[in-house]
Write a protein that holds these residues in place. Structure first.
Motif, mmCIF file in Angstrom:
data_model
loop_
_atom_site.group_PDB
_atom_site.id
_atom_site.type_symbol
_atom_site.label_atom_id
_atom_site.label_comp_id
_atom_site.label_asym_id
_atom_site.label_seq_id
_atom_site.Cartn_x
_atom_site.Cartn_y
_atom_site.Cartn_z
ATOM 1 N N SER A 48 -4.884 2.664 -2.478
ATOM 2 C CA SER A 48 -4.549 2.053 -1.186
ATOM 3 C C SER A 48 -5.791 1.899 -0.311
ATOM 4 O O SER A 48 -5.990 0.855 0.318
ATOM 5 C CB SER A 48 -3.491 2.892 -0.467
ATOM 6 N N ASP B 30 -0.283 6.921 -4.549
ATOM 7 C CA ASP B 30 -0.949 6.230 -3.435
ATOM 8 C C ASP B 30 -1.634 4.958 -3.921
ATOM 9 O O ASP B 30 -2.781 4.666 -3.609
ATOM 10 C CB ASP B 30 -1.951 7.142 -2.728
ATOM 11 N N ASP C 252 3.640 -1.291 3.938
ATOM 12 C CA ASP C 252 3.450 0.128 3.651
ATOM 13 C C ASP C 252 4.691 0.660 2.933
ATOM 14 O O ASP C 252 5.781 0.721 3.513
ATOM 15 C CB ASP C 252 3.226 0.886 4.961
ATOM 16 N N ALA C 253 4.527 1.033 1.682
ATOM 17 C CA ALA C 253 5.673 1.520 0.894
ATOM 18 C C ALA C 253 6.034 2.956 1.219
ATOM 19 O O ALA C 253 7.077 3.446 0.767
ATOM 20 C CB ALA C 253 5.357 1.392 -0.600
ATOM 21 N N GLN C 254 5.197 3.635 1.968
ATOM 22 C CA GLN C 254 5.476 5.009 2.427
ATOM 23 C C GLN C 254 5.830 5.939 1.265
ATOM 24 O O GLN C 254 6.737 6.757 1.341
ATOM 25 C CB GLN C 254 6.591 4.993 3.470
ATOM 26 N N GLY C 255 5.099 5.781 0.166
ATOM 27 C CA GLY C 255 5.268 6.679 -0.968
ATOM 28 C C GLY C 255 6.392 6.315 -1.917
ATOM 29 O O GLY C 255 6.592 6.979 -2.943
ATOM 30 N N GLN C 256 7.156 5.274 -1.604
ATOM 31 C CA GLN C 256 8.261 4.883 -2.480
ATOM 32 C C GLN C 256 7.725 4.305 -3.791
ATOM 33 O O GLN C 256 6.585 3.869 -3.884
ATOM 34 C CB GLN C 256 9.147 3.863 -1.784
ATOM 35 N N THR D 181 0.841 -1.211 0.000
ATOM 36 C CA THR D 181 0.000 0.000 0.000
ATOM 37 C C THR D 181 0.873 1.257 0.000
ATOM 38 O O THR D 181 2.060 1.217 0.274
ATOM 39 C CB THR D 181 -0.919 0.021 1.227
ATOM 40 N N HIS D 182 0.218 2.376 -0.314
ATOM 41 C CA HIS D 182 0.844 3.705 -0.272
ATOM 42 C C HIS D 182 2.134 3.750 -1.099
ATOM 43 O O HIS D 182 3.155 4.298 -0.677
ATOM 44 C CB HIS D 182 1.103 4.135 1.176
ATOM 45 N N ALA D 183 2.065 3.172 -2.289
ATOM 46 C CA ALA D 183 3.198 3.170 -3.218
ATOM 47 C C ALA D 183 2.913 4.093 -4.385
ATOM 48 O O ALA D 183 1.751 4.345 -4.745
ATOM 49 C CB ALA D 183 3.460 1.756 -3.730
ATOM 50 N N THR D 184 3.976 4.590 -4.979
ATOM 51 C CA THR D 184 3.865 5.270 -6.264
ATOM 52 C C THR D 184 4.163 4.226 -7.329
ATOM 53 O O THR D 184 5.307 3.794 -7.487
ATOM 54 C CB THR D 184 4.853 6.443 -6.359
#
Length: 373
Positions: A38, A22, A52-56, A6-9
């Motif tokens: 997500s 997201d 959680d990819a934290q935006g990566q 989740t929360h990936a670009t």
């Protein structure tokens, strides 16, 4: 258990490419099951293991279209005496003594080193070209076991050559045939038929390879015109340029990879296009060996299928992208050559289509439902 990222670009590398902010990926049984936002996928799959990819960025693993795992041993290796003055000297003084020194354990360790390097750089599919003339039989099994251990995907072959005599040439043929039949025991490994180069192969050996490959649904993986010496040898032996010689002997086709093709002319490019043969480009190696630069802009414009490899350099394919982007500009003294979008398509979409040749029925190199994870 399913894994939800989740929360990936997301960078899908479709054609056209899509970038999804997201975004989320649901992975299960090695397959991308679903892609979405997500919030949507987290609500739909509350019991999935979540990362959680934290935006990566999340994108497909890289593909290398031509490498040599045993090249790991050449990094930092000094060649005794004065520096080689050309590529044939590099072969005689570095590569051929090196491959003769390989035993089973050296083959295994070189593969593991390169596979670890690939993991670190996000390269997950590699097309290898192996040679170990004093450890031929079973050498591809050793590499395949290392690939299994690493959890990556690879296409393997053994380099047939006449430089070590007819018995070892025949052993190389037999190793290719054996592994082409055995590769199905490794779900992440496929096989092709390896040949060194025209300059170390007689017509009779090439004919024997073509005959041995008949009925195995395979192409070949061979170095072509990396240096002028390959053309000079072919014309001296047969009166033909290298690509014409290989075409006559049944080596080219849509499942064949020719590495380099630096010194091919317009008539040879036409044959490569007409046969659907793949050309792999290795700019870092070409610069290091001082052999020149393949005319990839012309090849692309003519419709030749181009892919990007590294020839045993590090498996940081991003570095190969950069070298491919820069080399053509200095070689052709034209800043318009090798534009970034062309290099990106070669390294992503074209490399993935090449990999799919060896893994039929699978979708590789894309973030889409149903693709291999």
């Amino acid at each position: 258990m399913a894994l939800l990222i989740t929360h990936a670009t997301l960078v899908t590398w479709e054609d056209p490419n899509h970038i999804i902010g997201d975004g989320a990926l649901l992975l299960d049984n090695g397959i991308i099951q679903e892609i979405g936002s997500s919030s949507e996928l987290a609500a739909r799959y509350p019991h999935a293991e979540e990362l959680d990819a934290q935006g990566q960025y999340a994108m497909p693993g890289g593909v290398c279209a031509h490498t040599h795992f045993y090249g790991a041993y050449a990094r930092g290796l000094a060649i005794p005496g004065p520096a080689p003055k050309n590529f044939p000297e590099i072969l005689r003084r570095l590569w051929w003594p090196l491959d003769k020194s390989l035993d089973a354990e050296a083959v295994r360790l070189s593969a593991l080193v390169c596979l670890i390097d690939a993991i670190k750089h996000g390269t997950t599919t590699l097309i290898d070209h192996h040679a170990s003339p004093n450890c031929i039989n079973g050498s591809l099994d050793i590499i395949a076991d290392a690939v299994d251990e690493a959890g990556l995907r690879a296409v393997l072959c053994y380099e047939v050559t006449d430089r070590d005599g007819p018995e070892k040439a025949q052993a190389g043929i037999e190793e290719n045939v054996r592994f082409l039949r055995a590769a199905h025991d490794h779900p992440l490994v496929s096989a092709t038929f390896g040949l060194h180069a025209s300059l170390t192969l007689s017509d009779s050996t090439l004919e024997a390879c073509a005959q041995a490959a008949d009925g195995l649904d395979t192409g070949f993986h061979i170095h072509v015109a990396e240096h002028e010496a390959d053309q000079e040898d072919s014309q001296r032996k047969t009166g033909e340029r290298v690509v014409h010689r290989l075409a006559r002997l049944g080596i080219l086709g849509p499942k064949t990879i020719v590495a380099h093709a630096v010194h091919v002319d317009a008539s040879e490019r036409a044959v490569l296009k007409d046969t659907g043969t793949w050309v792999s480009h290795q700019p870092r190696s070409n610069m290091n060996n001082g052999v020149g630069a393949a005319a990839i802009d012309i090849m692309a414009a003519e419709g030749i299928k181009l892919a990007l490899g590294n020839d045993g350099f590090s498996n940081n394919m991003w570095a190969e992208w950069k070298a491919a982007y820069l080399l053509q500009k200095v070689a052709g003294r034209d800043p318009r050559l090798a534009p970034g979008d062309m290099i990106a398509r070669m390294a992503t979409q074209a490399n993935a289509r090449l990999a799919e040749v060896f893994f039929p029925g699978q979708t590789l190199g894309q973030l889409v439902p149903g693709a291999a994870a």
